[in-house]
Scaffold this motif. Sequence first.
Motif, mmCIF file in Angstrom:
data_model
loop_
_atom_site.group_PDB
_atom_site.id
_atom_site.type_symbol
_atom_site.label_atom_id
_atom_site.label_comp_id
_atom_site.label_asym_id
_atom_site.label_seq_id
_atom_site.Cartn_x
_atom_site.Cartn_y
_atom_site.Cartn_z
ATOM 1 N N THR A 1 -28.647 60.143 -0.725
ATOM 2 C CA THR A 1 -29.363 60.750 -1.849
ATOM 3 C C THR A 1 -30.871 60.641 -1.688
ATOM 4 O O THR A 1 -31.622 61.526 -2.105
ATOM 5 N N GLY A 2 -31.365 59.541 -1.106
ATOM 6 C CA GLY A 2 -32.807 59.368 -0.963
ATOM 7 C C GLY A 2 -33.149 58.095 -0.238
ATOM 8 O O GLY A 2 -32.262 57.382 0.251
ATOM 9 N N THR A 3 -34.434 57.801 -0.189
ATOM 10 C CA THR A 3 -34.905 56.625 0.539
ATOM 11 C C THR A 3 -35.642 55.634 -0.354
ATOM 12 O O THR A 3 -36.242 54.680 0.137
ATOM 13 N N THR A 4 -35.590 55.861 -1.654
ATOM 14 C CA THR A 4 -36.208 54.946 -2.619
ATOM 15 C C THR A 4 -35.146 54.503 -3.620
ATOM 16 O O THR A 4 -34.069 55.112 -3.706
ATOM 17 N N PRO A 5 -35.422 53.462 -4.423
ATOM 18 C CA PRO A 5 -34.438 52.998 -5.403
ATOM 19 C C PRO A 5 -34.017 54.055 -6.419
ATOM 20 O O PRO A 5 -32.959 53.921 -7.046
ATOM 21 N N ALA A 6 -34.794 55.116 -6.585
ATOM 22 C CA ALA A 6 -34.404 56.192 -7.503
ATOM 23 C C ALA A 6 -33.095 56.848 -7.071
ATOM 24 O O ALA A 6 -32.403 57.487 -7.886
ATOM 25 N N ALA A 7 -32.727 56.668 -5.806
ATOM 26 C CA ALA A 7 -31.503 57.273 -5.282
ATOM 27 C C ALA A 7 -30.245 56.707 -5.931
ATOM 28 O O ALA A 7 -29.172 57.309 -5.843
ATOM 29 N N TRP A 8 -30.373 55.556 -6.597
ATOM 30 C CA TRP A 8 -29.206 54.952 -7.242
ATOM 31 C C TRP A 8 -28.911 55.564 -8.608
ATOM 32 O O TRP A 8 -27.857 55.296 -9.184
ATOM 33 N N ASN A 9 -29.805 56.350 -9.125
ATOM 34 C CA ASN A 9 -29.632 56.835 -10.493
ATOM 35 C C ASN A 9 -30.055 58.297 -10.613
ATOM 36 O O ASN A 9 -30.877 58.659 -11.439
ATOM 37 N N VAL A 59 -12.338 66.200 0.078
ATOM 38 C CA VAL A 59 -12.293 64.821 -0.423
ATOM 39 C C VAL A 59 -13.691 64.229 -0.243
ATOM 40 O O VAL A 59 -14.242 64.278 0.869
ATOM 41 N N VAL A 60 -14.261 63.657 -1.306
ATOM 42 C CA VAL A 60 -15.592 63.069 -1.208
ATOM 43 C C VAL A 60 -15.559 61.622 -1.687
ATOM 44 O O VAL A 60 -14.914 61.304 -2.682
ATOM 45 N N TYR A 61 -16.233 60.764 -0.951
ATOM 46 C CA TYR A 61 -16.341 59.336 -1.269
ATOM 47 C C TYR A 61 -17.777 59.052 -1.658
ATOM 48 O O TYR A 61 -18.705 59.371 -0.915
ATOM 49 N N ALA A 62 -17.968 58.474 -2.832
ATOM 50 C CA ALA A 62 -19.318 58.178 -3.321
ATOM 51 C C ALA A 62 -19.589 56.688 -3.287
ATOM 52 O O ALA A 62 -18.808 55.902 -3.813
ATOM 53 N N ALA A 63 -20.692 56.300 -2.670
ATOM 54 C CA ALA A 63 -21.169 54.915 -2.731
ATOM 55 C C ALA A 63 -22.644 55.002 -3.092
ATOM 56 O O ALA A 63 -23.524 54.863 -2.246
ATOM 57 N N ALA A 64 -22.900 55.274 -4.374
ATOM 58 C CA ALA A 64 -24.250 55.670 -4.764
ATOM 59 C C ALA A 64 -24.682 55.164 -6.129
ATOM 60 O O ALA A 64 -25.599 55.717 -6.739
ATOM 61 N N VAL A 111 -29.795 52.994 3.368
ATOM 62 C CA VAL A 111 -30.017 51.643 3.884
ATOM 63 C C VAL A 111 -28.781 51.237 4.687
ATOM 64 O O VAL A 111 -27.701 51.821 4.529
ATOM 65 N N PRO A 112 -28.912 50.237 5.575
ATOM 66 C CA PRO A 112 -27.766 49.839 6.400
ATOM 67 C C PRO A 112 -26.517 49.495 5.599
ATOM 68 O O PRO A 112 -25.396 49.805 6.041
ATOM 69 N N LEU A 113 -26.669 48.861 4.447
ATOM 70 C CA LEU A 113 -25.489 48.504 3.658
ATOM 71 C C LEU A 113 -24.667 49.738 3.297
ATOM 72 O O LEU A 113 -23.430 49.724 3.380
#
Length: 332
Positions: A182-190, A209-214, A154-156
């Motif tokens: 990770t994905g295009t549905t809310p399941a991508a958060w978990n 180096v990896v940055y996670a915003a997930a 998503v844009p955010l």
Amino acid sequence: MTSMSKILGAAATLALSAGAALAEPGLIIDLGGKFDKSFNESAYTGAQRWVEETGGDYVETELQSEAQREQTMRRMAERGANPVVVLGFANASTLEKVAPDYPDTNFVIIDEQVDQPNVKSIKFAEHEGSYLAGMMAAIASETGTVSFVGGMDVPLIRKFACGYAQGAKAVNEDIEVIQNMTGTTPAAWNDPVKGGELTRSQISQGSDVVYAAAGGTGVGVLQAAADEGIYAIGVDSNQNYMHPETMLTSMVKRVDNAVYDAFEAAEAGTLETGLEVLDLESEGVALAMDENNEDLVTEEMRTAIDEAKQQIIAGEIEVHDYTETDSCPVEM
């Protein structure tokens, strides 16, 4: 009775004084749960701090599915919670519809803007904090390749990624920045398993180096980085403690302060509706420095970050916000 033991279905306790009803605030935890070690947990921490410091209490519920959004908001309002704090951009369209039906209830939405007279919107300058994270990543990288794992595409979340890439390329214009969502549905958060898989794929492409915003998916990203011996950057909450030997830093969003301040302002009768943006200058976003990463953060990093922070605040460095144009000025 604590908020942990409170059942949402029970009526909120009303204390009547001089004919006025003093309502308890309400908190709706978004999908992923309040112990996601990230965004939701930060909000929960802020609410708990308010309880500990004021002796107050609040009504709390956790969403289990998309279908519960509207019903939960309405139930909170009808049972007297005020304000009702909702977490996450995904609640915006629902709140647009619900808020006008409860004009005497104040709502607070964190991470999106809803233009209704009884709604306070709180957003963060994630691109600014992510820029500093990208600078640290580029300085730490020995391979010339860093990466980003986002949750739902998503844009955010692209706002995080774009800020990160801008910061990395400010240090090394030739650095490669790999980005995966990770994905295009809310399941991508978990989905920590998918997060780990994406991270290992990025490592195979040279990322060190990896940055996670997930959200909760980020737990898998950080674990994979630790297992493979590369640096990781956490998000929202301070996640440095999770893997002290590999956590370079965390780009914290003070969601905890946003919730705490909303509860406190409502109790004092000073809650103002409208938009508030929390940025580097207001310390709404920041890089976490503590005993867990002090041995990983070099003097070069500290100096570069401090200088860039002041330049961003002064307007001398302008970090592009992806959500303004749905585009990023640097290649990823």
